[in-house]
Scaffold this active site. Structure first.
Site, short mmCIF file in Angstrom:
data_model
loop_
_atom_site.label_atom_id
_atom_site.label_comp_id
_atom_site.label_asym_id
_atom_site.label_seq_id
_atom_site.Cartn_x
_atom_site.Cartn_y
_atom_site.Cartn_z
N GLY A 55 0.85 -1.18 0.00
CA GLY A 55 0.00 0.00 0.00
C GLY A 55 0.89 1.23 0.00
N SER A 56 0.30 2.40 0.06
CA SER A 56 1.08 3.64 -0.04
C SER A 56 2.08 3.79 1.10
CB SER A 56 0.13 4.84 -0.06
OG SER A 56 -0.72 4.83 1.09
N GLU A 102 3.93 1.64 2.38
CA GLU A 102 5.08 0.75 2.24
C GLU A 102 6.06 1.21 1.17
OE1 GLU A 102 2.46 -0.30 4.54
OE2 GLU A 102 1.70 -0.75 2.53
N GLU A 149 -4.11 -10.31 1.79
CA GLU A 149 -3.18 -10.38 2.91
C GLU A 149 -3.18 -11.75 3.60
OE1 GLU A 149 -4.30 -6.06 2.34
OE2 GLU A 149 -5.37 -7.98 2.41
N HIS A 158 -0.05 -3.56 4.78
CA HIS A 158 -0.44 -2.16 4.74
C HIS A 158 -1.27 -1.76 5.95
CE1 HIS A 158 -1.44 1.74 3.23
NE2 HIS A 158 -2.70 1.44 2.94
N HIS A 202 -10.42 -31.23 21.10
CA HIS A 202 -11.36 -30.52 20.24
C HIS A 202 -12.79 -30.98 20.52
CE1 HIS A 202 -12.66 -29.35 15.84
NE2 HIS A 202 -13.20 -28.59 16.75
N GLY A 258 -6.99 -24.54 13.24
CA GLY A 258 -8.37 -24.96 13.05
C GLY A 258 -9.18 -24.13 12.09
#
Length: 525
Positions: A25-26, A28, A47, A70, A281, A400
């Site tokens: 993004g800007s 970075e 992402e 970003h 679980h 998971g």
């Protein structure tokens, strides 16, 4: 004069972090300015896929990649997969771009309010430097923290105008530092464990992902063979720490209290290496361990040890301890019972049983193939049919959630270019990370993606049966054409419905040098 950016790249280079996964993004752009020629930038379209690729790369290479995201938007979008890096103990370093330092407090566009707090619950450490002069030191801190056991993700937010500042004379001292991890158990502590094992009537080993992550598989085999005992893999495995073809391999422990206690009840000593005790679980309550049994846990994760509800624990490096035990415990001569023969599922006229898919993959795949699996409802079929022999041969989602498998396979293949990666992904799971196909195509990463298309969230159907849930919305997934999706991202693809078609498709895919997707039409068994 050396800038903060130059010094940061020097630090990354020193730690072998020359592979960067990102979705820019800007904020970075000033970090990516004059991107070094000896670095590789792997771009993803989402992402979550970016972080999953980095997660896979970290696990398969043992090195920490940098993930460039970003601001709050990018970091926030990645957090579903960030949860996986926590459980898989992946040393991923997330670098998020922040707005210019002087305007962060005004909460202007793409500023991240309390940036360090956003991913903090899912990271070992999350920082934002208080000044440009502290950027390199903070970056070094998150790198060192990610790589110290227990390994895990860290995060650093940097205002983007900091990169243009000059570094000071002390920066080179920060870049030059080495940080060494803990060593091993004292001889006295090791002797305690050896005495307990040698005194036991019927020991059993339970191995976890840290055995595989620390390259201790061969030592685990030697230890098991000296003891002549069965070897179980801890429930919900993210990696495979023991050869599934070995005569002493007993299988996977179920993810519930009563089931584990029942299977371990014949043994008076349970030795758990590199696993939590235990990652339950399903709700089948009961006594954690049978009367008269003792449990010893060896882990290099203080949190894992502290939260265990039973057993004695030793905080120690898993690989070193396993190796020393394999050289020290008394040799036993024990005859193990033969494994039970399981009847394979039967195909339908136009769809394959999952057993058929995984048996065919196992027969055709190279011996050293790496299997990435995210097909929750077919886990039993995978473990019953696929032989895993070499270290680092299996990776699966550790937390998971969904979205790890498909893009992680891309990162794993990048980290292990001399081995072939086969990713077996459920059709529900595939949609969470489908954009990873684009990155595979752009970098010509030769993963073979096998999407098991049963057109439903099979795990939800199974859970519904187990919990006696009636009247829930439909979990079916009709009308998704993975061949056309893959071709749209630039990946060669075909659909198969029979074992013969799958066999031919796999042989063609393994003969190519680029990514291939095979849509395997299956049914929920």
């Amino acid at each position: 004069m050396t800038t903060i950016r130059d010094a940061a790249y020097g630090l990354l280079r020193r730690h072998g972090m020359t592979t960067v996964f990102g979705n820019p993004g800007s904020n970075e752009l000033l970090f990516l300015k004059e991107f070094p020629e000896d670095f590789t930038y792997v771009m993803g379209l989402h992402e979550g896929a970016v972080l999953a690729m980095a997660d896979g790369y970290a696990q398969a290479s043992g090195r920490a990649p940098l993930v460039s995201l970003h601001s709050a938007a990018g970091t926030g979008t990645s957090m579903g997969v960030l949860a996986n890096t926590v459980q898989s103990k992946s040393p991923v370093v997330v670098l998020s771009g922040q707005q210019v330092r002087s305007m962060v407090g005004q909460q202007i566009m793409v500023a991240s309010t309390d940036a360090a707090q956003l991913p903090k619950p899912l990271t070992k450490l999350s920082l934002e430097p208080l000044s440009p002069k502290d950027v390199v030191r903070s970056l070094a801190e998150v790198i060192h923290t990610a790589n110290l056991h227990p390994k895990g993700p860290t995060h650093l937010s940097v205002p983007y105008d900091d990169w243009e500042h000059d570094a000071d004379a002390n920066t080179e001292l920060t870049v030059a530092r080495d940080v060494l991890d803990a060593t091993g158990l004292s001889e006295a502590r090791l002797a305690e464990i050896v005495d307990a094992i040698d005194a036991s009537r019927s020991p059993v080993l339970v191995l976890g992902p840290e055995v595989d992550a620390t390259d201790a598989n061969e030592h685990a085999v030697l230890l098991a063979e000296r003891l002549g005992c069965p070897v179980w893999i801890a429930p919900s495995p993210a990696r495979c720490p023991f050869p599934t073809s070995h005569a002493q391999f007993a299988g996977l422990l179920p993810a519930n209290v009563a089931g584990i206690a029942e299977l371990l009840s014949p043994h008076d000593l349970v030795v758990v290496l590199g696993a939590a005790v235990f990652r339950y679980h399903h709700d089948r309550p009961g006594r954690y361990l049978a009367e008269g049994s003792r449990l010893i846990q060896i882990s290099q994760d203080p949190s894992e040890i502290s939260r265990a509800p039973m057993g004695d624990a030793y905080l120690a490096p898993v690989a070193d301890t396993t190796a020393r035990l394999s050289e020290t415990v008394a040799v036993r001569d024990v005859e193990l019972p033969a494994r039970a023969v399981r009847i394979a599922g039967i195909d339908r006229a136009d769809r394959m049983h999952p057993d058929t898919v995984f048996r065919t993959i196992s027969e055709i795949a190279p011996v050293d193939a790496i299997h990435v699996v995210e097909s929750t409802s077919t886990a039993e079929a995978f473990w019953n049919n696929v032989e895993l022999c070499a270290q680092g041969s299996f990776y699966s989602a550790a937390a998971g959630g969904l979205g790890f498998g498909l893009p992680a396979a891309v990162g794993i293949q990048l980290a292990q270019p001399h081995r072939r990666v086969i990713a077996s992904i459920g059709d529900g799971s595939a949609n969470f990370g489908i954009t990873g196909l684009w990155s595979a195509a752009q970098h010509d990463v030769p993963v073979v993606f096998v999407v098991l298309r049963n057109e439903t969230y099979g795990a939800m159907v199974s859970f519904g049966r187990r919990l006696d849930v009636e009247g829930a919305p439909s979990f079916d997934l009709p009308g998704i054409d993975f061949v056309r999706l893959a071709e749209g991202y630039g990946v060669t693809a075909e659909s198969v419905a029979t074992e013969a078609q799958l066999r031919d498709a796999l042989e063609r895919a393994l003969a190519t040098d680029g990514p291939v997707l095979i849509e395997a039409r299956t049914f929920h068994a």
